[in-house]
Scaffold this active site. Structure first.
Site, short mmCIF file in Angstrom:
data_model
loop_
_atom_site.label_atom_id
_atom_site.label_comp_id
_atom_site.label_asym_id
_atom_site.label_seq_id
_atom_site.Cartn_x
_atom_site.Cartn_y
_atom_site.Cartn_z
NE ARG A 150 -2.08 1.89 3.47
CZ ARG A 150 -2.59 2.59 4.48
NH1 ARG A 150 -4.12 2.32 5.03
NH2 ARG A 150 -2.17 3.47 5.40
CE1 TYR A 162 -5.02 6.44 7.90
CE2 TYR A 162 -4.59 6.38 5.56
CZ TYR A 162 -4.83 5.67 6.76
OH TYR A 162 -4.79 4.46 6.79
CG ASP A 213 -7.00 3.91 3.30
OD1 ASP A 213 -8.17 4.39 2.86
OD2 ASP A 213 -6.86 3.14 4.18
CG HIS A 215 -8.29 7.21 6.40
ND1 HIS A 215 -8.75 7.80 7.25
CD2 HIS A 215 -7.85 6.03 6.62
CE1 HIS A 215 -8.57 6.94 8.29
NE2 HIS A 215 -8.10 5.85 7.73
CD GLU A 239 -8.09 0.61 2.43
OE1 GLU A 239 -7.09 0.13 2.08
OE2 GLU A 239 -8.31 0.80 3.67
CD GLU A 265 -10.17 1.13 7.41
OE1 GLU A 265 -9.42 0.54 6.42
OE2 GLU A 265 -9.80 2.28 8.10
NE ARG A 286 -9.57 -2.45 3.79
CZ ARG A 286 -8.40 -2.69 4.38
NH1 ARG A 286 -8.05 -3.86 4.38
NH2 ARG A 286 -8.08 -1.72 5.09
CG HIS A 315 -8.92 -2.77 9.06
ND1 HIS A 315 -9.51 -2.10 10.05
CD2 HIS A 315 -8.00 -1.83 8.64
CE1 HIS A 315 -8.93 -0.94 10.32
NE2 HIS A 315 -8.07 -0.78 9.47
CG ASP A 319 -5.65 0.21 14.59
OD1 ASP A 319 -5.42 0.95 13.89
OD2 ASP A 319 -6.93 -0.51 14.59
CD GLU A 342 -4.54 -2.78 6.57
OE1 GLU A 342 -5.70 -3.16 6.97
OE2 GLU A 342 -3.74 -1.87 6.55
CD1 TRP A 405 -7.58 11.96 10.49
CD2 TRP A 405 -8.32 9.61 11.08
NE1 TRP A 405 -6.45 10.90 10.79
CE2 TRP A 405 -6.84 9.50 10.82
CE3 TRP A 405 -8.88 8.46 11.17
CZ2 TRP A 405 -6.15 8.55 11.23
CZ3 TRP A 405 -8.23 6.81 11.39
CH2 TRP A 405 -6.76 7.32 11.65
C1 GCO Z 1 -5.96 0.79 7.16
C2 GCO Z 1 -6.69 1.89 7.88
C3 GCO Z 1 -6.11 2.12 9.27
C4 GCO Z 1 -7.27 2.99 10.11
C5 GCO Z 1 -6.88 2.58 11.58
C6 GCO Z 1 -7.93 3.27 12.42
O1 GCO Z 1 -6.56 0.76 6.01
O2 GCO Z 1 -5.17 0.22 7.59
O3 GCO Z 1 -7.20 2.72 7.13
O4 GCO Z 1 -4.94 2.99 9.03
O5 GCO Z 1 -7.11 4.10 9.94
O6 GCO Z 1 -6.97 1.15 11.68
O7 GCO Z 1 -7.65 2.70 13.82
MG MG Z 2 -8.05 1.97 5.34
#
Ligand code: GCO
Ligand code: MG
Length: 405
Positions: A150, A162, A213, A215, A239, A265, A286, A315, A319, A342, A405
Protein backbone atom coordinates in the site's frame (compact mmCIF):
# COMPACT_ATOMS: atom_id res chain seq x y z
CA UNK A 1 -20.57 -32.28 25.23
CA UNK A 2 -18.08 -32.65 28.08
CA UNK A 3 -15.80 -29.65 28.81
CA UNK A 4 -17.92 -27.07 27.08
CA UNK A 5 -19.68 -25.09 29.83
CA UNK A 6 -18.50 -21.51 30.39
CA UNK A 7 -17.42 -20.74 33.93
CA UNK A 8 -16.09 -17.19 33.60
CA UNK A 9 -15.55 -14.35 31.14
CA UNK A 10 -13.13 -11.56 31.91
CA UNK A 11 -12.01 -8.38 30.15
CA UNK A 12 -8.37 -7.26 30.30
CA UNK A 13 -7.52 -3.71 29.19
CA UNK A 14 -3.82 -2.93 28.94
CA UNK A 15 -1.18 -1.35 26.73
CA UNK A 16 1.63 -3.74 25.73
CA UNK A 17 3.01 -1.65 22.85
CA UNK A 18 -0.40 0.05 22.40
CA UNK A 19 -3.85 -0.24 23.95
CA UNK A 20 -5.61 -3.59 23.56
CA UNK A 21 -8.82 -5.01 25.02
CA UNK A 22 -8.75 -8.79 25.43
CA UNK A 23 -11.59 -11.11 26.43
CA UNK A 24 -10.73 -14.31 28.26
CA UNK A 25 -13.39 -17.03 28.46
CA UNK A 26 -12.75 -20.03 30.72
CA UNK A 27 -14.73 -23.30 30.72
CA UNK A 28 -15.52 -25.42 33.77
CA UNK A 29 -12.92 -27.89 32.47
CA UNK A 30 -10.24 -25.16 32.59
CA UNK A 31 -9.90 -24.50 28.85
CA UNK A 32 -9.24 -20.86 27.94
CA UNK A 33 -10.29 -19.00 24.78
CA UNK A 34 -9.40 -15.42 23.77
CA UNK A 35 -11.08 -12.72 21.71
CA UNK A 36 -9.89 -9.22 20.74
CA UNK A 37 -12.22 -6.32 21.59
CA UNK A 38 -9.90 -3.45 20.63
CA UNK A 39 -11.59 -0.47 18.95
CA UNK A 40 -8.95 2.17 18.42
CA UNK A 41 -9.56 5.27 20.56
CA UNK A 42 -12.80 3.84 22.04
CA UNK A 43 -11.38 0.92 24.04
CA UNK A 44 -13.14 1.57 27.34
CA UNK A 45 -16.59 1.80 25.74
CA UNK A 46 -16.23 -1.75 24.40
CA UNK A 47 -14.77 -3.01 27.68
CA UNK A 48 -17.74 -1.57 29.57
CA UNK A 49 -20.27 -3.10 27.13
CA UNK A 50 -18.60 -6.47 27.64
CA UNK A 51 -18.20 -6.28 31.40
CA UNK A 52 -21.63 -4.91 32.14
CA UNK A 53 -23.81 -6.63 29.55
CA UNK A 54 -22.29 -9.57 27.67
CA UNK A 55 -19.83 -11.40 29.91
CA UNK A 56 -22.29 -12.11 32.76
CA UNK A 57 -24.83 -13.56 30.31
CA UNK A 58 -22.62 -16.30 28.85
CA UNK A 59 -21.82 -17.98 32.17
CA UNK A 60 -23.30 -21.50 32.15
CA UNK A 61 -23.77 -21.59 28.34
CA UNK A 62 -22.08 -24.06 26.00
CA UNK A 63 -19.15 -22.77 23.94
CA UNK A 64 -20.52 -24.72 20.96
CA UNK A 65 -23.66 -22.56 20.72
CA UNK A 66 -21.95 -19.73 18.81
CA UNK A 67 -24.90 -19.11 16.51
CA UNK A 68 -27.44 -18.92 19.33
CA UNK A 69 -25.18 -16.80 21.57
CA UNK A 70 -24.44 -14.39 18.71
CA UNK A 71 -28.13 -13.93 17.99
CA UNK A 72 -28.94 -13.65 21.69
CA UNK A 73 -26.64 -10.63 21.80
CA UNK A 74 -27.57 -9.19 18.38
CA UNK A 75 -31.33 -9.80 18.11
CA UNK A 76 -31.82 -10.07 21.84
CA UNK A 77 -30.45 -6.61 22.66
CA UNK A 78 -33.04 -4.71 20.56
CA UNK A 79 -30.36 -1.99 20.01
CA UNK A 80 -28.48 -3.33 17.01
CA UNK A 81 -25.30 -2.59 15.08
CA UNK A 82 -22.59 -0.02 15.79
CA UNK A 83 -18.84 -0.49 16.24
CA UNK A 84 -18.89 -0.69 20.05
CA UNK A 85 -21.68 -3.28 20.22
CA UNK A 86 -20.39 -5.39 17.34
CA UNK A 87 -16.75 -5.38 18.49
CA UNK A 88 -17.93 -6.60 21.90
CA UNK A 89 -20.10 -9.36 20.38
CA UNK A 90 -17.25 -10.23 18.01
CA UNK A 91 -14.75 -10.70 20.84
CA UNK A 92 -17.02 -13.21 22.60
CA UNK A 93 -17.71 -15.04 19.33
CA UNK A 94 -13.98 -15.36 18.50
CA UNK A 95 -13.13 -16.55 22.04
CA UNK A 96 -15.77 -19.27 21.70
CA UNK A 97 -14.42 -20.43 18.31
CA UNK A 98 -10.92 -20.49 19.83
CA UNK A 99 -12.30 -22.74 22.60
CA UNK A 100 -14.11 -25.00 20.13
CA UNK A 101 -10.83 -25.56 18.30
CA UNK A 102 -8.91 -26.20 21.50
CA UNK A 103 -11.48 -28.63 22.91
CA UNK A 104 -11.90 -30.48 19.59
CA UNK A 105 -8.11 -30.33 19.13
CA UNK A 106 -8.16 -28.81 15.66
CA UNK A 107 -7.31 -25.44 14.07
CA UNK A 108 -10.31 -23.11 13.88
CA UNK A 109 -10.25 -23.10 10.04
CA UNK A 110 -11.22 -26.79 10.11
CA UNK A 111 -14.46 -25.80 11.78
CA UNK A 112 -15.20 -23.00 9.30
CA UNK A 113 -15.00 -25.02 6.09
CA UNK A 114 -11.51 -26.48 6.17
CA UNK A 115 -8.41 -25.53 4.26
CA UNK A 116 -9.13 -23.73 0.98
CA UNK A 117 -5.51 -22.56 0.56
CA UNK A 118 -2.06 -23.08 2.01
CA UNK A 119 -0.95 -19.46 2.31
CA UNK A 120 -2.39 -15.95 2.15
CA UNK A 121 -1.12 -13.02 0.10
CA UNK A 122 -0.36 -10.13 2.50
CA UNK A 123 0.08 -6.42 1.86
CA UNK A 124 1.87 -3.95 4.05
CA UNK A 125 2.36 -0.18 4.05
CA UNK A 126 4.97 2.06 2.42
CA UNK A 127 4.50 5.52 3.93
CA UNK A 128 6.90 8.10 2.54
CA UNK A 129 7.15 11.78 3.40
CA UNK A 130 7.82 12.52 -0.30
CA UNK A 131 8.23 10.54 -3.54
CA UNK A 132 11.92 9.69 -2.97
CA UNK A 133 11.26 8.51 0.54
CA UNK A 134 8.29 6.44 -0.68
CA UNK A 135 10.44 4.76 -3.36
CA UNK A 136 13.04 3.89 -0.72
CA UNK A 137 10.42 2.31 1.49
CA UNK A 138 8.97 0.29 -1.38
CA UNK A 139 12.48 -0.98 -2.16
CA UNK A 140 12.97 -1.99 1.48
CA UNK A 141 9.64 -3.84 1.62
CA UNK A 142 10.30 -5.59 -1.69
CA UNK A 143 13.58 -6.83 -0.27
CA UNK A 144 11.64 -8.06 2.75
CA UNK A 145 9.69 -10.24 0.23
CA UNK A 146 6.41 -8.27 0.03
CA UNK A 147 4.57 -8.71 -3.27
CA UNK A 148 1.76 -6.27 -2.45
CA UNK A 149 2.34 -2.80 -1.01
CA UNK A 150 0.00 0.00 0.00
CA UNK A 151 1.47 3.33 -1.10
CA UNK A 152 0.80 6.53 0.89
CA UNK A 153 2.85 9.68 0.41
CA UNK A 154 3.13 13.12 2.00
CA UNK A 155 1.34 15.76 -0.11
CA UNK A 156 3.23 18.97 -0.92
CA UNK A 157 1.56 21.85 0.91
CA UNK A 158 -0.24 19.71 3.51
CA UNK A 159 1.50 19.58 6.85
CA UNK A 160 0.20 16.34 8.37
CA UNK A 161 -1.41 13.72 6.15
CA UNK A 162 -3.16 10.44 6.97
CA UNK A 163 -0.89 7.40 6.75
CA UNK A 164 2.48 9.11 7.11
CA UNK A 165 4.31 8.44 10.36
CA UNK A 166 7.39 10.08 11.76
CA UNK A 167 9.70 7.07 11.57
CA UNK A 168 8.18 4.85 8.94
CA UNK A 169 5.82 2.72 11.06
CA UNK A 170 2.42 4.36 11.19
CA UNK A 171 0.34 4.55 14.35
CA UNK A 172 -2.59 6.94 14.13
CA UNK A 173 -3.72 6.90 17.79
CA UNK A 174 -1.91 9.48 19.90
CA UNK A 175 -1.73 9.18 23.68
CA UNK A 176 -3.16 12.15 25.56
CA UNK A 177 -6.42 13.76 26.53
CA UNK A 178 -7.48 15.14 23.19
CA UNK A 179 -7.18 14.23 19.51
CA UNK A 180 -4.44 15.61 17.32
CA UNK A 181 -5.69 17.86 14.49
CA UNK A 182 -4.64 17.09 10.92
CA UNK A 183 -5.44 19.19 7.87
CA UNK A 184 -6.56 18.44 4.37
CA UNK A 185 -6.87 19.75 0.80
CA UNK A 186 -8.56 17.44 -1.72
CA UNK A 187 -7.35 19.71 -4.54
CA UNK A 188 -3.67 19.26 -3.59
CA UNK A 189 -4.16 15.51 -3.01
CA UNK A 190 -5.82 14.83 -6.36
CA UNK A 191 -3.23 16.84 -8.27
CA UNK A 192 -0.34 14.97 -6.70
CA UNK A 193 -1.15 11.29 -6.03
CA UNK A 194 -1.10 9.97 -9.64
CA UNK A 195 2.51 11.19 -10.00
CA UNK A 196 3.50 9.00 -7.03
CA UNK A 197 2.14 5.89 -8.73
CA UNK A 198 3.77 6.88 -12.02
CA UNK A 199 7.17 6.93 -10.30
CA UNK A 200 6.58 3.69 -8.40
CA UNK A 201 5.61 1.83 -11.59
CA UNK A 202 8.60 3.33 -13.46
CA UNK A 203 10.98 2.16 -10.77
CA UNK A 204 9.51 -1.24 -9.86
CA UNK A 205 7.67 -2.44 -12.99
CA UNK A 206 4.28 -4.03 -13.50
CA UNK A 207 4.42 -7.13 -11.28
CA UNK A 208 4.26 -5.56 -7.83
CA UNK A 209 0.69 -5.24 -6.49
CA UNK A 210 -0.02 -1.62 -5.51
CA UNK A 211 -2.79 -0.39 -3.22
CA UNK A 212 -3.87 3.02 -1.98
CA UNK A 213 -6.19 4.31 0.76
CA UNK A 214 -8.11 7.61 0.36
CA UNK A 215 -9.47 7.25 3.91
CA UNK A 216 -13.06 8.34 3.23
CA UNK A 217 -12.28 11.85 1.97
CA UNK A 218 -13.66 12.30 -1.53
CA UNK A 219 -17.01 12.99 -3.17
CA UNK A 220 -18.16 10.48 -5.82
CA UNK A 221 -17.04 12.86 -8.60
CA UNK A 222 -13.59 13.37 -7.05
CA UNK A 223 -13.30 9.64 -6.42
CA UNK A 224 -14.11 8.84 -10.04
CA UNK A 225 -11.46 11.33 -11.18
CA UNK A 226 -8.82 9.71 -8.96
CA UNK A 227 -9.81 6.18 -9.96
CA UNK A 228 -9.58 7.13 -13.66
CA UNK A 229 -6.27 8.97 -13.20
CA UNK A 230 -4.83 5.85 -11.54
CA UNK A 231 -6.03 3.44 -14.24
CA UNK A 232 -2.67 3.40 -16.12
CA UNK A 233 -0.94 2.09 -12.96
CA UNK A 234 -3.24 -0.95 -12.53
CA UNK A 235 -3.86 -0.84 -8.81
CA UNK A 236 -4.76 -3.98 -6.87
CA UNK A 237 -7.32 -1.74 -5.18
CA UNK A 238 -8.25 1.83 -4.33
CA UNK A 239 -9.65 1.92 -0.81
CA UNK A 240 -12.28 3.97 1.00
CA UNK A 241 -12.67 6.69 -1.60
CA UNK A 242 -15.88 8.12 -0.12
CA UNK A 243 -17.29 7.99 3.44
CA UNK A 244 -18.29 4.36 3.69
CA UNK A 245 -21.90 4.89 4.77
CA UNK A 246 -22.80 6.26 1.31
CA UNK A 247 -23.46 2.94 -0.42
CA UNK A 248 -25.19 4.67 -3.34
CA UNK A 249 -22.06 6.76 -4.14
CA UNK A 250 -20.28 3.64 -5.27
CA UNK A 251 -22.65 3.19 -8.21
CA UNK A 252 -21.48 6.53 -9.61
CA UNK A 253 -17.82 5.66 -9.16
CA UNK A 254 -17.95 2.02 -10.27
CA UNK A 255 -19.64 2.84 -13.55
CA UNK A 256 -16.88 5.31 -14.49
CA UNK A 257 -13.69 3.32 -13.84
CA UNK A 258 -11.96 -0.04 -14.04
CA UNK A 259 -9.76 0.63 -10.99
CA UNK A 260 -10.84 -2.02 -8.42
CA UNK A 261 -12.58 -0.57 -5.35
CA UNK A 262 -12.32 -1.71 -1.73
CA UNK A 263 -14.31 -0.55 1.29
CA UNK A 264 -15.58 -1.77 4.65
CA UNK A 265 -13.03 -1.45 7.48
CA UNK A 266 -15.55 0.65 9.42
CA UNK A 267 -18.54 -1.61 8.65
CA UNK A 268 -19.85 -3.80 11.41
CA UNK A 269 -22.80 -5.74 9.98
CA UNK A 270 -23.78 -7.33 6.69
CA UNK A 271 -26.41 -4.59 6.33
CA UNK A 272 -23.63 -2.00 5.87
CA UNK A 273 -22.42 -3.86 2.79
CA UNK A 274 -25.48 -5.61 1.43
CA UNK A 275 -26.21 -3.17 -1.39
CA UNK A 276 -22.53 -2.82 -2.31
CA UNK A 277 -22.29 -6.60 -2.59
CA UNK A 278 -25.54 -7.51 -4.30
CA UNK A 279 -25.24 -4.65 -6.83
CA UNK A 280 -21.57 -5.50 -7.44
CA UNK A 281 -20.43 -1.93 -6.68
CA UNK A 282 -17.12 -2.96 -5.09
CA UNK A 283 -14.40 -5.53 -5.76
CA UNK A 284 -13.15 -6.17 -2.22
CA UNK A 285 -14.96 -6.16 1.12
CA UNK A 286 -12.61 -4.93 3.88
CA UNK A 287 -14.60 -5.88 6.98
CA UNK A 288 -12.45 -7.47 9.64
CA UNK A 289 -13.42 -10.27 12.00
CA UNK A 290 -13.20 -8.37 15.30
CA UNK A 291 -15.10 -5.24 14.20
CA UNK A 292 -17.49 -7.21 12.00
CA UNK A 293 -19.08 -9.05 14.92
CA UNK A 294 -16.90 -12.17 14.90
CA UNK A 295 -16.36 -15.25 12.76
CA UNK A 296 -20.02 -16.30 12.76
CA UNK A 297 -21.36 -13.27 10.81
CA UNK A 298 -18.18 -12.85 8.72
CA UNK A 299 -18.72 -16.28 7.18
CA UNK A 300 -22.18 -15.20 6.04
CA UNK A 301 -20.76 -12.01 4.53
CA UNK A 302 -18.01 -13.88 2.67
CA UNK A 303 -20.49 -16.41 1.32
CA UNK A 304 -22.82 -13.66 0.10
CA UNK A 305 -19.90 -11.79 -1.49
CA UNK A 306 -18.71 -14.95 -3.24
CA UNK A 307 -21.96 -15.06 -5.24
CA UNK A 308 -21.22 -11.57 -6.62
CA UNK A 309 -17.53 -11.91 -7.62
CA UNK A 310 -16.40 -9.95 -4.57
CA UNK A 311 -13.32 -11.02 -2.66
CA UNK A 312 -12.25 -10.33 0.92
CA UNK A 313 -9.42 -8.09 2.09
CA UNK A 314 -9.64 -8.01 5.88
CA UNK A 315 -8.52 -4.87 7.65
CA UNK A 316 -5.40 -5.86 9.61
CA UNK A 317 -3.88 -2.75 11.18
CA UNK A 318 -1.63 -2.90 14.23
CA UNK A 319 -4.57 -1.56 16.25
CA UNK A 320 -6.29 -4.94 16.25
CA UNK A 321 -4.41 -7.49 18.37
CA UNK A 322 -2.70 -10.65 17.06
CA UNK A 323 -5.78 -12.54 18.31
CA UNK A 324 -7.98 -10.68 15.83
CA UNK A 325 -5.38 -11.05 13.08
CA UNK A 326 -5.25 -14.81 13.69
CA UNK A 327 -9.06 -14.94 13.53
CA UNK A 328 -8.83 -13.26 10.09
CA UNK A 329 -6.23 -15.80 8.96
CA UNK A 330 -8.45 -18.76 9.93
CA UNK A 331 -11.37 -17.09 8.14
CA UNK A 332 -9.20 -16.39 5.06
CA UNK A 333 -8.01 -20.00 5.00
CA UNK A 334 -11.50 -21.46 5.05
CA UNK A 335 -13.42 -19.30 2.53
CA UNK A 336 -13.23 -19.62 -1.24
CA UNK A 337 -13.21 -15.89 -2.11
CA UNK A 338 -10.15 -14.73 -0.17
CA UNK A 339 -8.45 -11.75 -1.84
CA UNK A 340 -5.65 -10.38 0.33
CA UNK A 341 -4.82 -9.72 4.00
CA UNK A 342 -3.53 -6.42 5.38
CA UNK A 343 -0.52 -7.01 7.61
CA UNK A 344 1.33 -4.20 9.40
CA UNK A 345 3.17 -6.32 11.97
CA UNK A 346 3.56 -5.42 15.66
CA UNK A 347 6.07 -3.93 18.08
CA UNK A 348 8.29 -6.30 20.06
CA UNK A 349 6.30 -5.65 23.23
CA UNK A 350 3.03 -6.55 21.50
CA UNK A 351 4.61 -9.72 20.06
CA UNK A 352 5.70 -10.73 23.55
CA UNK A 353 2.23 -10.13 24.98
CA UNK A 354 0.55 -12.27 22.29
CA UNK A 355 2.86 -15.16 21.29
CA UNK A 356 1.47 -16.67 18.08
CA UNK A 357 1.89 -19.55 15.66
CA UNK A 358 1.07 -17.72 12.42
CA UNK A 359 4.05 -16.38 10.51
CA UNK A 360 5.01 -14.24 7.52
CA UNK A 361 7.30 -15.57 4.83
CA UNK A 362 7.88 -14.87 1.16
CA UNK A 363 5.11 -12.26 0.88
CA UNK A 364 2.50 -14.53 2.47
CA UNK A 365 1.00 -15.33 5.87
CA UNK A 366 0.85 -18.94 7.05
CA UNK A 367 -1.03 -20.87 9.73
CA UNK A 368 0.08 -24.08 11.41
CA UNK A 369 -1.90 -27.12 12.55
CA UNK A 370 -2.10 -26.00 16.19
CA UNK A 371 -5.61 -26.32 17.76
CA UNK A 372 -7.69 -23.16 18.23
CA UNK A 373 -6.52 -19.80 16.88
CA UNK A 374 -2.87 -20.42 17.73
CA UNK A 375 -2.40 -17.24 19.79
CA UNK A 376 -1.64 -17.08 23.49
CA UNK A 377 -2.10 -14.13 25.80
CA UNK A 378 0.84 -13.54 28.13
CA UNK A 379 -1.40 -11.87 30.70
CA UNK A 380 1.11 -11.24 33.49
CA UNK A 381 3.47 -9.57 31.05
CA UNK A 382 0.72 -7.52 29.36
CA UNK A 383 -0.65 -6.26 32.69
CA UNK A 384 2.69 -4.57 33.38
CA UNK A 385 1.66 -2.02 30.72
CA UNK A 386 -1.42 -0.15 31.97
CA UNK A 387 -3.97 1.40 29.61
CA UNK A 388 -3.27 5.00 28.60
CA UNK A 389 -5.95 7.10 26.95
CA UNK A 390 -5.29 7.65 23.24
CA UNK A 391 -7.36 9.22 20.46
CA UNK A 392 -7.41 8.89 16.70
CA UNK A 393 -6.78 12.29 15.06
CA UNK A 394 -9.49 14.59 13.74
CA UNK A 395 -9.19 16.38 10.43
CA UNK A 396 -9.97 19.93 9.27
CA UNK A 397 -9.92 21.58 5.87
CA UNK A 398 -7.39 24.40 5.45
CA UNK A 399 -10.05 27.01 6.33
CA UNK A 400 -10.85 25.21 9.59
CA UNK A 401 -13.95 23.26 8.51
CA UNK A 402 -14.35 19.95 10.32
CA UNK A 403 -13.80 17.14 7.79
CA UNK A 404 -13.59 13.33 7.54
CA UNK A 405 -10.47 11.80 9.07
C1 GCO B 1 -6.06 0.82 7.12
C2 GCO B 1 -6.75 1.81 7.98
C3 GCO B 1 -6.07 2.22 9.23
C4 GCO B 1 -7.10 2.92 10.13
C5 GCO B 1 -6.83 2.58 11.55
C6 GCO B 1 -7.81 3.25 12.49
O1 GCO B 1 -6.40 0.75 5.97
O2 GCO B 1 -5.24 0.10 7.67
O3 GCO B 1 -7.33 2.83 7.23
O4 GCO B 1 -4.95 3.02 9.02
O5 GCO B 1 -7.07 4.29 9.94
O6 GCO B 1 -6.89 1.20 11.69
O7 GCO B 1 -7.64 2.77 13.78
MG1 MG C 1 -8.00 1.90 5.38
Amino acid sequence: MKNDIIESAEVIVCSPGRNFVTVKVTTKSGHIGHGDATLNGRELAVASYLENYLCPLIIGKSIFQTEDIWNYFYKGAYWRKGPVTMTAIGAIDVALWDLKGKILETPVYNLLGGKSRNKMLAYTHANGKDIDDTLKRVEYLRNASYQAIRIQCGIPGIEKVYGIGEKGAYEPAIKGNKPLEESWSTHKYLNFIPSVFEEVRKEFGADLHLLHDSHHRLTPTEAARLAKDLEPYHLFWLEDVVPAEHQESFAQIKHKTVTPLAVGEVFNTIHDAQELITKQLIDYIRMTVSHGGGLSPMLKIAHLAELYHIKTGCHGPSDISPIALAACLHFNTAINNFGIQEYMGYSEVTEEAFPHEYYFEDGHLYLTEIPGLGVDFNEDFARKYPYEKAYLPVNRLEDGTMFNW
